[in-house]
Design a protein around this motif. Structure first.
Motif, mmCIF file in Angstrom:
data_model
loop_
_atom_site.group_PDB
_atom_site.id
_atom_site.type_symbol
_atom_site.label_atom_id
_atom_site.label_comp_id
_atom_site.label_asym_id
_atom_site.label_seq_id
_atom_site.Cartn_x
_atom_site.Cartn_y
_atom_site.Cartn_z
ATOM 1 N N PRO A 87 91.283 80.049 56.784
ATOM 2 C CA PRO A 87 92.031 80.489 55.610
ATOM 3 C C PRO A 87 91.178 81.370 54.708
ATOM 4 O O PRO A 87 89.965 81.458 54.880
ATOM 5 N N THR A 88 91.825 82.007 53.731
ATOM 6 C CA THR A 88 91.123 82.885 52.818
ATOM 7 C C THR A 88 90.304 82.095 51.811
ATOM 8 O O THR A 88 90.812 81.194 51.151
ATOM 9 N N VAL A 89 89.028 82.434 51.717
ATOM 10 C CA VAL A 89 88.148 81.933 50.667
ATOM 11 C C VAL A 89 87.362 83.131 50.165
ATOM 12 O O VAL A 89 87.136 84.096 50.902
ATOM 13 N N MET A 90 86.956 83.091 48.894
ATOM 14 C CA MET A 90 86.160 84.195 48.403
ATOM 15 C C MET A 90 85.390 83.787 47.167
ATOM 16 O O MET A 90 85.750 82.856 46.456
ATOM 17 N N ASP A 91 84.298 84.506 46.949
ATOM 18 C CA ASP A 91 83.506 84.364 45.738
ATOM 19 C C ASP A 91 83.120 85.782 45.339
ATOM 20 O O ASP A 91 82.282 86.417 45.991
ATOM 21 N N MET A 92 83.758 86.297 44.291
ATOM 22 C CA MET A 92 83.572 87.697 43.911
ATOM 23 C C MET A 92 83.398 87.842 42.407
ATOM 24 O O MET A 92 83.813 86.974 41.635
ATOM 25 N N ARG A 266 80.170 80.013 51.332
ATOM 26 C CA ARG A 266 80.269 78.685 50.745
ATOM 27 C C ARG A 266 80.894 78.823 49.366
ATOM 28 O O ARG A 266 80.344 79.476 48.481
ATOM 29 N N VAL A 267 82.050 78.232 49.212
ATOM 30 C CA VAL A 267 82.785 78.341 47.956
ATOM 31 C C VAL A 267 82.963 76.946 47.370
ATOM 32 O O VAL A 267 83.688 76.123 47.909
ATOM 33 N N ASP A 268 82.273 76.681 46.282
ATOM 34 C CA ASP A 268 82.406 75.421 45.562
ATOM 35 C C ASP A 268 83.257 75.655 44.327
ATOM 36 O O ASP A 268 82.933 76.511 43.493
ATOM 37 N N VAL A 269 84.346 74.912 44.206
ATOM 38 C CA VAL A 269 85.219 75.097 43.055
ATOM 39 C C VAL A 269 84.588 74.441 41.826
ATOM 40 O O VAL A 269 83.784 73.511 41.946
ATOM 41 N N PRO A 270 84.919 74.922 40.638
ATOM 42 C CA PRO A 270 84.354 74.347 39.415
ATOM 43 C C PRO A 270 84.778 72.892 39.242
ATOM 44 O O PRO A 270 85.842 72.481 39.724
ATOM 45 N N PRO A 271 83.974 72.090 38.538
ATOM 46 C CA PRO A 271 84.347 70.698 38.268
ATOM 47 C C PRO A 271 85.662 70.626 37.492
ATOM 48 O O PRO A 271 85.962 71.504 36.673
ATOM 49 N N ALA A 272 86.441 69.584 37.756
ATOM 50 C CA ALA A 272 87.744 69.438 37.096
ATOM 51 C C ALA A 272 87.607 69.436 35.583
ATOM 52 O O ALA A 272 88.489 69.940 34.870
ATOM 53 N N GLY A 273 86.495 68.893 35.076
ATOM 54 C CA GLY A 273 86.302 68.834 33.641
ATOM 55 C C GLY A 273 86.084 70.183 32.993
ATOM 56 O O GLY A 273 86.135 70.298 31.759
ATOM 57 N N GLN A 274 85.841 71.222 33.808
ATOM 58 C CA GLN A 274 85.624 72.563 33.271
ATOM 59 C C GLN A 274 86.788 73.506 33.566
ATOM 60 O O GLN A 274 86.697 74.708 33.330
ATOM 61 N N THR A 275 87.885 72.972 34.079
ATOM 62 C CA THR A 275 89.023 73.816 34.446
ATOM 63 C C THR A 275 90.295 73.352 33.760
ATOM 64 O O THR A 275 90.434 72.180 33.387
ATOM 65 N N TYR A 276 91.210 74.295 33.598
ATOM 66 C CA TYR A 276 92.563 73.919 33.196
ATOM 67 C C TYR A 276 93.546 74.798 33.954
ATOM 68 O O TYR A 276 93.252 75.947 34.295
ATOM 69 N N ASP A 277 94.714 74.230 34.245
ATOM 70 C CA ASP A 277 95.713 74.879 35.072
ATOM 71 C C ASP A 277 96.537 75.849 34.232
ATOM 72 O O ASP A 277 97.188 75.446 33.267
ATOM 73 N N LEU A 278 96.514 77.111 34.611
ATOM 74 C CA LEU A 278 97.204 78.119 33.829
ATOM 75 C C LEU A 278 98.719 77.937 33.891
ATOM 76 O O LEU A 278 99.420 78.154 32.899
#
Length: 292
Positions: A87-92, A266-278
């Motif tokens: 699947p598609t992953v990216m870090d840009m 290697r794509v690590d998503v940000p911690p949940a505590g640092q994100t909010y759903d738009l």
């Protein structure tokens, strides 16, 4: 929601849609070049080989420039980083005059991460100050695509755009050219949506379901045709690909260059505590419950 937070959310949403649209332009699905082969068998064989090698490679370093007409905000957006597909992953990182940050106090250069059908946009310290320390905005690409009139599947890759090119009835070899220091062979083809529909009875490189999904989304977006140019090196791998699309809003141009095929992603998503759903933010905005 305060005016500042409204502007921040709106700017990041627009930014993500631009990037998602660029990814979609870089992908899609298509059929094997039955019509192309009748016009230029050598070109069809070469582009088929490029499709196969690109699909197998699975990843690459990518630099992309997208130019949009004034009706879509105008200007240009530049992205660079690493992308994997299937699947598609990216870090840009992304920057450019096409990013509308007026009044939103967003950074001029933003990091964007994609994984598992979601995109994460780093709004910087200014965004964190307005969102309880959550600087990363998470966007459900399927939801955004639906609201934007059908941007298409976000599970895209350059191999699939090459497959689209193979359906062109006028695919041709334009000769040799040097791109980024590499000797390449240059190919070009144009394919209208109507021609894509008519080619459904041709043998397929990709599945019928994927093809039908692309055609449906293209029609929703009002895209008239794809004009694709491809530069392929001695290893049958694309070095550059340009796609031009005509839409009711004007012409969208996307140019991509590729290197380091097979590079690890290697794509690590940000911690949940640092994100909010738009999308949640938009829903709360509609109910008048989001504070800022």
């Amino acid at each position: 929601m305060s005016v500042v937070v409204r502007r921040t959310v709106g700017a990041v949403a627009g930014t993500a849609l631009l990037c998602a649209g660029a990814v979609a332009c870089g992908g899609g699905s298509g059929a094997s070049g039955t019509k192309a082969a009748s016009g230029d068998a050598r070109a069809a064989r070469a582009v088929t080989a490029a499709y196969q090698k690109t699909a197998k490679a699975g990843s690459a370093k990518v630099a992309m420039t997208m130019r949009t007409p004034s009706a879509l905000g105008g200007g240009s957006v530049r992205l660079s980083g690493t992308m994997g597909w299937n699947p598609t992953v990216m870090d840009m990182t992304m920057k450019g005059s096409g990013i509308d940050t007026r009044g939103a106090d967003l950074p001029g250069t933003m990091r964007m991460i994609m994984r598992d059908g979601a995109m994460y946009v780093d709004g910087g310290a200014a965004a964190a100050e307005k969102t309880d320390g959550k600087r990363w905005m998470k966007l459900d690409l399927a939801g955004l695509g639906a609201q934007a009139g059908g941007l298409g599947s976000m599970d895209q890759d350059p191999a699939r755009q090459i497959a689209v090119l193979l359906d062109s009835p006028n695919l041709k070899h334009l000769g040799s050219a040097t791109v980024d220091g590499e000797r390449t062979e240059h190919y070009k083809g144009t394919l209208t949506v109507e021609e894509m529909m008519k080619s459904n009875d041709a043998p397929k490189v990709l599945g019928a379901d994927e093809r039908a999904r692309l055609l449906k989304n293209v029609e929703k977006a009002g895209i008239k045709d794809y004009d694709t140019e491809l530069w392929v090196n001695k290893d049958d791998l694309p070095v550059r690909m340009d796609v031009t699309m005509d839409s009711p809003q004007g012409r969208v141009q996307v140019s991509e260059t590729f290197s380091d095929y097979g590079a690890p992603v290697r794509v690590d998503v940000p911690p949940a505590g640092q994100t909010y759903d738009l999308m949640d933010s938009f829903a709360k905005l509609g109910k008048g419950t989001l504070q800022g």
